[in-house]
Design a protein around this motif. Structure first.
Motif, PDB file in Angstrom:
ATOM      1  N   GLU A 126       5.426  26.904 -21.677  1.00 40.36           N
ATOM      2  CA  GLU A 126       6.669  26.608 -22.413  1.00 40.36           C
ATOM      3  C   GLU A 126       7.346  25.357 -21.876  1.00 40.36           C
ATOM      4  OE1 GLU A 126       7.276  28.743 -24.867  1.00 40.36           O
ATOM      5  OE2 GLU A 126       5.523  29.881 -24.200  1.00 40.36           O
ATOM      6  N   LEU A 127       6.865  24.859 -20.735  1.00 41.90           N
ATOM      7  CA  LEU A 127       7.512  23.704 -20.105  1.00 41.90           C
ATOM      8  C   LEU A 127       7.271  22.448 -20.939  1.00 41.90           C
ATOM      9  CD1 LEU A 127       8.984  22.649 -17.531  1.00 41.90           C
ATOM     10  CD2 LEU A 127       6.726  22.168 -16.582  1.00 41.90           C
ATOM     11  N   ARG A 128       8.356  21.782 -21.284  1.00 42.83           N
ATOM     12  CA  ARG A 128       8.235  20.526 -22.030  1.00 42.83           C
ATOM     13  C   ARG A 128       8.940  19.437 -21.232  1.00 42.83           C
ATOM     14  NH1 ARG A 128       5.097  22.994 -23.898  1.00 42.83           N
ATOM     15  NH2 ARG A 128       4.783  23.895 -25.969  1.00 42.83           N
ATOM     16  N   LEU A 129       8.199  18.418 -20.879  1.00 49.65           N
ATOM     17  CA  LEU A 129       8.787  17.291 -20.153  1.00 49.65           C
ATOM     18  C   LEU A 129       8.672  16.047 -21.023  1.00 49.65           C
ATOM     19  CD1 LEU A 129       7.230  17.697 -16.585  1.00 49.65           C
ATOM     20  CD2 LEU A 129       9.580  18.201 -17.259  1.00 49.65           C
ATOM     21  N   ALA A 130       9.744  15.280 -21.065  1.00 46.11           N
ATOM     22  CA  ALA A 130       9.655  13.998 -21.755  1.00 46.11           C
ATOM     23  C   ALA A 130       8.772  13.069 -20.924  1.00 46.11           C
ATOM     24  CB  ALA A 130      11.050  13.404 -21.919  1.00 46.11           C
TER      25      ALA A 130
END
Lengths: 267, 267
Positions: free
Chosen positions: B209-213
């Motif tokens: 679920e981790l979203r990094l720009a």
């Protein structure tokens, strides 16, 4: 009460199962022949018993008797008790984990039986290092794979080091040998598996681009760190994927690569 | 031509750098004190030289001289040449990789210098096993991390086994010690890093679920396999993530977990 037999002579013939445990070439021949494998340490022994492997006997020092008595009572196996020094003389190494169990192998299932019950599996070819086999099992089990199929040239998952490095997951995840090799590879297609080869080849699909439907059956093929998969194994696959690598770095260790790919394949 | 000195006496004082290489406790004390580390094998030695580490000397057997002559010429280091048996007597083990180089350490960079040039880094705490440290470096380098920061309780990345398992990536990826610990942890926030703790805790966010720009700076915190991260390290993080695990499996090996998390963090 389990039967306890005190041993003072390292040449006692009743300890034959435990002789020369560090002589890998010897053990690689004798263990599968006699249907034997060695489990060491409380957790791993308990997992082997829980998986239904009969215990032939146990070899341990006095200090470990209280901890191991429940599993001895459960199995009814004979316990050979000796000094730490005697254990070392028999086995060839200092037994840090205190207890060794000689366990009986079970017949391996047919590949079709592993494939039938599974949705995501790992196929290993040429992974002949016991540490790597154990580590791949641990990762595959942790990351939700349903089974492992091994080409005949892979290291034995029940060799002592494989079992230990796997943390006993070799008893938890269904596995078998894929024989006759390579003909048995046809089973994967017959059972509806998409066959995915992991490779560093630049023309392979980026693992991040791989999309699998939840219900899709998939088999991840892994080769040895040096050689990679054989042309025969590649020919049995319908897709090549690669883990995107930073510039200038050759490769990941095969167990780390396996973990990354299993993570990407799981859902 | 490089200077070649033939050695026949294993007690020759000129070989002091190479004595007792398998005595980890001894080497852990003496190597950092004297600014020394040992590189073994052609590839790793070349990578250490390429990274700018001065070579103090080399110890090798005759068979390996032709292969190592170019790097000896490049560095101008003295080569001590002895029989394989002499090498074993001095070092305490059979030198499979044929050549050992005594290399000079370089001053470690300031943590701020590592943070400034990076976007994705790994922070290690309590990883005191040299094999694990080496394997984590290899994975971090392969999977595109830009740096590694180590708490003072971690194993030395320049210890012989770490270097070997890392495949020389300890010379490729910028790293330093994060000192004073734990005060230096504040640097991560000051440099704009999102601090992400990897943990098996069930209340952590699923890594998927981790979203990094792409432009976001992120630091992945990894603890030891047994203990995990300390409360202090957790307190320095603003997010906990976990690798989703299959039921009944305890954990991944820390190096496999690191590879999976680095893969998920890279872009």
């Amino acid at each position: 009460m389990p039967e306890l037999i005190r041993i003072t002579d390292p040449a006692d013939p009743r300890l034959a199962d435990y002789v020369g445990l560090t002589d890998m070439e010897l053990r690689k021949r004798t263990e599968p022949e006699s249907g034997l494998f060695i489990a060491e340490g409380e957790k791993v022994i308990q997992r082997a018993v829980a998986a239904g492997h009969p215990m032939r006997s146990m070899l341990l020092s006095d200090k470990w008797l209280p901890l191991m008595t429940p599993v001895l009572e459960e199995t009814g196996a004979t316990a050979y008790v000796g000094s730490p020094r005697l254990l070392e003389e028999v086995t060839g190494f200092h037994v840090h984990r205190g207890a060794l169990a000689a366990m009986q192998r079970k017949p391996l299932p047919e590949p079709a039986a592993v494939l039938d019950g599974a949705r995501r599996i790992v196929v290993l070819e040429g992974v002949n290092n016991h540490t790597n086999v154990g580590a791949i099992f641990r990762g595959a089990a942790a990351l939700g794979m349903d089974g492992v199929l091994l080409a005949p040239d892979c290291a034995d998952p029940l060799y002592r080091r494989s079992v230990r490095v796997s943390m006993g997951t070799v008893f938890a995840i269904p596995w078998t040998k894929l024989e006759p090799w390579p003909q048995a590879l046809d089973l994967l297609a017959e059972h509806g598996y998409r066959r995915i080869a992991l490779t560093p080849a630049p023309d392979a699909v980026d693992l991040r681009e791989l999309r699998l439907a939840k219900t899709e059956k998939a088999a991840l093929f892994l080769g040895s760190e040096g050689e990679g998969l054989s042309p025969r194994a590649f020919a049995a696959c319908d897709l090549k994927v690669r883990i995107p690598m930073a510039a200038g770095v050759d490769s990941l260790n095969v167990a780390a690569a396996a973990a990354v790919a299993c993570y990407a394949l799981a859902d």
